[in-house]
Every structure is written in structure tokens, then in C-alpha cells.
Write a protein that holds these residues in place. Structure first.
Motif, PDB file in Angstrom:
ATOM      1  N   ILE A 221      19.071   1.118   2.801  1.00 36.17           N
ATOM      2  CA  ILE A 221      19.461   1.927   4.560  1.00 36.17           C
ATOM      3  C   ILE A 221      19.002   0.744   6.400  1.00 36.17           C
ATOM      4  O   ILE A 221      19.916   1.005   6.623  1.00 36.17           O
ATOM      5  N   GLY A 222      18.490  -0.074   5.776  1.00 37.43           N
ATOM      6  CA  GLY A 222      18.304  -0.640   7.421  1.00 37.43           C
ATOM      7  C   GLY A 222      19.461  -1.141   7.122  1.00 37.43           C
ATOM      8  O   GLY A 222      19.597  -1.633   8.109  1.00 37.43           O
ATOM      9  N   GLU A 223      20.712  -1.882   6.378  1.00 44.75           N
ATOM     10  CA  GLU A 223      21.462  -2.410   6.587  1.00 44.75           C
ATOM     11  C   GLU A 223      22.624  -1.554   7.381  1.00 44.75           C
ATOM     12  O   GLU A 223      23.231  -2.271   8.238  1.00 44.75           O
ATOM     13  N   LEU A 224      23.031  -0.536   6.489  1.00 42.13           N
ATOM     14  CA  LEU A 224      23.862   0.960   6.680  1.00 42.13           C
ATOM     15  C   LEU A 224      23.075   1.134   8.476  1.00 42.13           C
ATOM     16  O   LEU A 224      23.545   0.790   9.604  1.00 42.13           O
ATOM     17  N   LEU A 225      21.775   1.502   8.649  1.00 38.01           N
ATOM     18  CA  LEU A 225      21.320   1.638   9.943  1.00 38.01           C
ATOM     19  C   LEU A 225      21.673   0.225  11.368  1.00 38.01           C
ATOM     20  O   LEU A 225      22.195   1.212  12.225  1.00 38.01           O
ATOM     21  N   GLU A 226      21.973  -0.629  10.880  1.00 38.03           N
ATOM     22  CA  GLU A 226      22.575  -1.985  11.523  1.00 38.03           C
ATOM     23  C   GLU A 226      23.207  -2.194  12.022  1.00 38.03           C
ATOM     24  O   GLU A 226      24.031  -3.358  12.150  1.00 38.03           O
ATOM     25  N   LEU A 227      24.743  -1.727  10.707  1.00 46.77           N
ATOM     26  CA  LEU A 227      26.118  -1.729  10.979  1.00 46.77           C
ATOM     27  C   LEU A 227      26.729  -1.455  11.871  1.00 46.77           C
ATOM     28  O   LEU A 227      26.239  -0.393  12.587  1.00 46.77           O
ATOM     29  N   ARG A 228      27.246  -2.649  12.787  1.00 47.20           N
ATOM     30  CA  ARG A 228      27.676  -2.821  14.020  1.00 47.20           C
ATOM     31  C   ARG A 228      29.595  -2.610  13.472  1.00 47.20           C
ATOM     32  O   ARG A 228      29.988  -2.740  12.469  1.00 47.20           O
ATOM     33  N   ARG A 229      30.129  -2.590  14.876  1.00 49.10           N
ATOM     34  CA  ARG A 229      31.896  -1.948  14.509  1.00 49.10           C
ATOM     35  C   ARG A 229      32.239  -3.613  14.020  1.00 49.10           C
ATOM     36  O   ARG A 229      33.071  -3.770  14.011  1.00 49.10           O
ATOM     37  N   ASN A 230      31.906  -4.222  15.050  1.00 46.30           N
ATOM     38  CA  ASN A 230      32.154  -6.039  14.569  1.00 46.30           C
ATOM     39  C   ASN A 230      32.072  -6.219  12.819  1.00 46.30           C
ATOM     40  O   ASN A 230      31.505  -7.543  12.620  1.00 46.30           O
ATOM     41  N   ASP A 231      30.949  -5.604  12.689  1.00 40.05           N
ATOM     42  CA  ASP A 231      30.824  -6.381  11.700  1.00 40.05           C
ATOM     43  C   ASP A 231      31.869  -5.550  10.149  1.00 40.05           C
ATOM     44  O   ASP A 231      31.791  -5.606   9.072  1.00 40.05           O
ATOM     45  N   VAL A 232      32.360  -4.989  10.846  1.00 43.69           N
ATOM     46  CA  VAL A 232      33.797  -3.848   9.909  1.00 43.69           C
ATOM     47  C   VAL A 232      35.074  -4.544  10.234  1.00 43.69           C
ATOM     48  O   VAL A 232      35.487  -5.026  11.556  1.00 43.69           O
ATOM     49  N   HIS A 233      35.506  -5.185   9.071  1.00 44.06           N
ATOM     50  CA  HIS A 233      36.620  -6.716   9.182  1.00 44.06           C
ATOM     51  C   HIS A 233      37.635  -6.139   8.136  1.00 44.06           C
ATOM     52  O   HIS A 233      37.979  -5.508   7.094  1.00 44.06           O
ATOM     53  N   GLY A 234      38.635  -5.990   9.208  1.00 41.75           N
ATOM     54  CA  GLY A 234      40.539  -5.531   8.543  1.00 41.75           C
ATOM     55  C   GLY A 234      40.813  -4.489   8.659  1.00 41.75           C
ATOM     56  O   GLY A 234      41.818  -3.327   8.271  1.00 41.75           O
ATOM     57  N   ILE A 235      39.865  -3.722   9.693  1.00 39.17           N
ATOM     58  CA  ILE A 235      39.599  -2.154  10.254  1.00 39.17           C
ATOM     59  C   ILE A 235      41.057  -1.959  10.880  1.00 39.17           C
ATOM     60  O   ILE A 235      41.916  -0.880  10.912  1.00 39.17           O
ATOM     61  N   ASP A 236      41.913  -2.891  11.188  1.00 38.58           N
ATOM     62  CA  ASP A 236      43.689  -2.408  11.929  1.00 38.58           C
ATOM     63  C   ASP A 236      44.170  -2.620  10.903  1.00 38.58           C
ATOM     64  O   ASP A 236      43.889  -3.212   9.776  1.00 38.58           O
ATOM     65  N   GLY A 237      45.382  -1.654  10.765  1.00 43.50           N
ATOM     66  CA  GLY A 237      46.771  -2.061   9.765  1.00 43.50           C
ATOM     67  C   GLY A 237      45.498  -0.986   8.593  1.00 43.50           C
ATOM     68  O   GLY A 237      44.774   0.250   8.217  1.00 43.50           O
ATOM     69  N   ASP A 238      46.248  -1.384   7.192  1.00 43.86           N
ATOM     70  CA  ASP A 238      45.862  -0.369   5.970  1.00 43.86           C
ATOM     71  C   ASP A 238      45.572  -1.159   4.535  1.00 43.86           C
ATOM     72  O   ASP A 238      45.557  -1.157   3.683  1.00 43.86           O
TER      73      ASP A 238
END
Length: 419
Positions: A221-238
Motif C-alpha cells: 500500500i505504501g509503494e502504491l501511494l508513493e507511485l509517481r508518473r515518472n515511475d511508470v515506464h513504457g507508457i507511450d505507445g502500446d
């Protein structure tokens, strides 16, 4: 130019501990090391204790510091069990959230008992066994809290032996005390796939993807609540999407004060009121928690939509912020999960049950080794991962069918043709 060396201390030694406090010790007439019953904020105070001890050694009669009355032990009262525990909490390299958690259990089961005020040097195994028996008798229905407190007490005494050198042996040794009794949580039915779908379907649109990240990525739960946009890689495209878990958010508390800086007291209980808040850490719970997690393609599609519709711009934007754009309280998240739990008919589950669902699915997924599963969930060893396993619905009939097939193997088409 020759630098003049500082003369070596002729009696005893003073060293600075990681906490910044000073510890004094010396070799007595019995050829044994003797340590001051407390540490000191000022080096001069530690040296003063050594001078007092040296006078006792020279003038006699001398007895070990642990055997003296408080008024003759260098004018320092003996270190109590509570003081020892507090020294450990403030000296050991622990995160503030961990210290808060440990202290809470110690307050409940150690500080609230007569053991807390007893000199640590006088505590032996018999006294610990008595304390443990009293705890079990007074709090028979809180086995996990009892065992947690026991383990923290044992760790504090071991620190006093290994690090602080205040004691020679650790008396906190009661067989089985550190193992909490089997709880209802262990036997709680695993979330089924239909219940997982219903859980997601019952929450608001803004909550659907965060709940899916707990279910199908195994985040804490703590990892989710601290998750930010720059932690998500490969979001562009499919293409594939990966979550880089490098931070954690934890709930902490501090005393609440009024406008004059005075502590606010609860009128009913008389205890000080504490203010709770979330704190972001640069590191997760353990080093093993630093990991990359692949997002299932279907969840990744919905994650892209969530980022477009519910997440602010900028690399540091939180995936699920609170109303002010900051880190959401874990208690708030649990409240937002409630409609989904009711919709799934599983009001008994919490965020960590969703992580258990993921761990169990992962271990039973063909092509994923235990070591790979361990890394994905961020555990330090495989035994932790296996402790998360839960029995899936219908395990009784599946087990019986599997055993029956071993006793009477199902004939293959080839076998039937030969008959």
C-alpha cells in the motif's frame, strides 16, 4: 612537522556511539570489562564516571558497578529495561516509521508492566519467563502483539550485548514466544478471480486502476501511494509497461500541540493527542523491495487511461494523490476501497490481501520460478513469499482429484485404443 599524539587514557576507555552519545568502560580488578550503566550526552560526563570508578578501585572497597546500589554507582541510577529499549530505538539504524511501530508494541506489553522499571542488569531468564507468563495471562487474545513485543524486547537486549556492551548475556529467551499463534488471517479465504473483478467494479473510476495495481502487480500500500508518473515506464505507445518501485510512503505520528506550543491532552483518557500524517521515503521497506514490476497488458491499457484522466502533469505527479495533491493517507485509501469490498462480498479483506492474491497467482503461474516471483514481489527470501500463499477456493476437491489420479491414473486415448 611532527604531530604530538594525544596521550592514551590510563584508566578505562570512552567511545562515541552511532547515536552521538558516549559510552564508558574499564577493566576492573577482576580482569573483566565493566560498562557504565548508561550512556552520556557529553564526553566529560563519561570521563567523570571513569574517574569515580578509578577512585573506588584505588581506595576500595570495590565491587562491580552492576552489584552496587544506585547512589554508589558513580551517582547514576541503574539502566532500567524501558531505558535500555529506548536507547536501542534511538541508537539503532531504524527508519522513523519502524521506531514508531516498535515503540507502540513495547508500550503495550513491556512499558505497561513492572518489568519496565527494573534494572536491566538484574533481569534473568526466570524473570523474563515470569513476564511472558503474565503477558499471556493478561492479554490472552492478542497473540500477535504479544509475540511482536517479545521479539522487540529480545532485540533490544541483544543490542545491549553486541553493540552497547552493557550486558554480557541476553536473558530474553523463551521457547516459542517469538512465534505468533496461528491467526484467522492465515485461514481467511483467498480472494477469487470473480471477487477481484467485482472489487474493481465496485470502486469509483479514479480508484479502479490503483486497486488493480494491488491485485495484479502486488504492490504494498505504501509503494502504491508513493507511485509517481515518472515511475511508470513504457507508457507511450502500446508496448510493455513497467513500474519502477524505488520509494515508499509510511504513516507516522507526532504530538499535537496548541498555538502556545503546549501538548494537547485527551480529556477522556488523559493521554497526549497524536497527529498522524504520511511521510515519503527515498527507499522502500527493504533493499529487495527496490524492483521493477511488469504490468499485465490489460491493466496497462487502463493505467494509460488513468494517467490521462486522473493524474496531473509533471514527472513527480502522484498516481493517486489526496485532495490537496499530496500523498494520500493509507486509512483514506482503505475507506475508498469499502464500496468495492461490499460489492465483492468481501468486507473482511484489506489492501494486503490483494497483495496475497497476487503472490498466490504468481507462484501458481507456469513459467515463473520461485526466485523470479520473489524478486517481483520484493521479498528478501523465498520463505517470505511462501508465507504469503493462501489456499484458493475449491482446493479440497482439486487435491482429492489429484490424489485419485495418482491411485488410478486416467486412461489416455492410446491406452483406450489398446484395450
Amino acid at each position: 612537522m611532527t604531530t604530538k599524539k594525544k596521550p592514551r587514557r590510563s584508566f578505562g576507555a570512552v567511545r562515541r556511539l552511532p547515536s552521538g552519545r558516549y559510552q564508558a568502560k574499564y577493566t576492573g580488578p577482576d580482569s573483566q570489562w565493566h560498562t557504565a550503566p548508561q550512556t552520556y550526552e557529553m564526553k566529560g560526563d563519561a570521563e567523570g564516571w571513569l574517574r569515580a570508578e578509578q577512585r573506588l578501585v584505588n581506595d576500595g572497597p570495590w565491587t562491580p558497578p552492576t552489584q552496587r546500589q544506585p547512589q554508589t554507582a558513580g551517582k547514576a541510577a541503574p539502566l532500567t529495561v524501558k531505558a535500555l529499549c529506548e536507547q536501542w530505538l534511538t541508537t539503532a539504524p531504524l527508519k522513523s516509521s519502524t521506531v514508531s511501530s516498535h515503540r507502540k508494541r513495547l508500550e503495550l506489553r513491556v512499558y505497561s508492566t513492572p518489568l519496565a522499571d527494573e534494572p536491566a542488569v538484574d533481569v534473568d531468564r526466570a524473570r523474563i519467563r515470569q513476564w511472558w507468563a503474565d503477558v499471556q495471562r493478561q492479554w490472552p487474545d492478542t497473540g500477535s502483539t504479544n509475540s511482536y513485543a517479545y521479539k522487540r524486547l529480545r532485540t533490544a537486549f541483544q543490542w545491549a550485548v553486541d553493540e552497547a556492551e552493557l550486558l554480557h548475556t541476553n536473558p530474553v529467551r523463551v521457547k516459542g514466544a517469538g512465534t505468533p499463534p496461528r491467526s484467522d488471517i492465515r485461514d481467511r479465504p483467498l480472494i477469487t478471480r470473480d471477487e477481484a473483478t467485482a472489487l474493481v467494479g465496485g470502486v469509483t473510476e479514479r480508484m479502479k486502476t490503483p486497486v488493480e495495481l494491488l491485485l495484479y502487480c502486488g504492490l504494498r500500500i505504501g509503494e502504491l501511494l508513493e507511485l509517481r508518473r515518472n515511475d511508470v515506464h513504457g507508457i507511450d505507445g502500446d508496448g510493455p509497461v513497467t513500474l519502477r518501485i524505488r520509494r515508499d510512503a509510511v504513516r507516522e505520528e507526532e504530538p499535537k500541540v496548541d498555538d502556545d506550543g503546549e501538548p494537547v491532552m485527551n480529556k477522556r483518557t488523559g493521554k497526549q493527542v497524536m497527529r498522524q500524517f504520511m511521510v515519503s521515503h527515498d527507499t522502500p521497506k527493504t533493499s529487495a523491495a527496490n524492483r521493477d514490476v511488469g504490468v499485465p497488458a490489460s491493466v496497462a491499457t487502463r493505467l494509460r487511461k488513468h494517467l490521462r484522466e486522473h493524474v496531473a502533469r509533471g514527472p513527480d505527479a502522484l498516481i493517486i494523490p489526496n485532495a490537496r495533491g499530496g500523498v494520500m493517507m493509507d486509512t483514506t485509501f482503505r475507506g475508498l476501497m469499502s464500496p468495492g469490498k461490499a460489492h465483492a462480498g468481501r468486507k473482511d479483506v484489506g489492501p494486503h490481501d490483494l497483495r496475497r492474491f497476487y503472490c498466490t497467482l504468481l507462484v501458481n503461474t507456469p513459467g515463473v520460478s520461485l526466485e523470479e516471483a520473489r524478486r517481483l514481489v520484493g521479498h528478501e527470501d523465498v520463505s517470505q513469499l511462501m508465507n504469503y500463499q493462501r489456499a484458493s477456493s475449491g482446493y479440497e476437491s482439486r487435491a482429492a482429484a489429484a490424489l485419485n489420479n495418482m491411485i488410478e491414473p486416467t486412461p489416455t486415448p492410446k491406452d483406450q485404443n489398446n484395450e
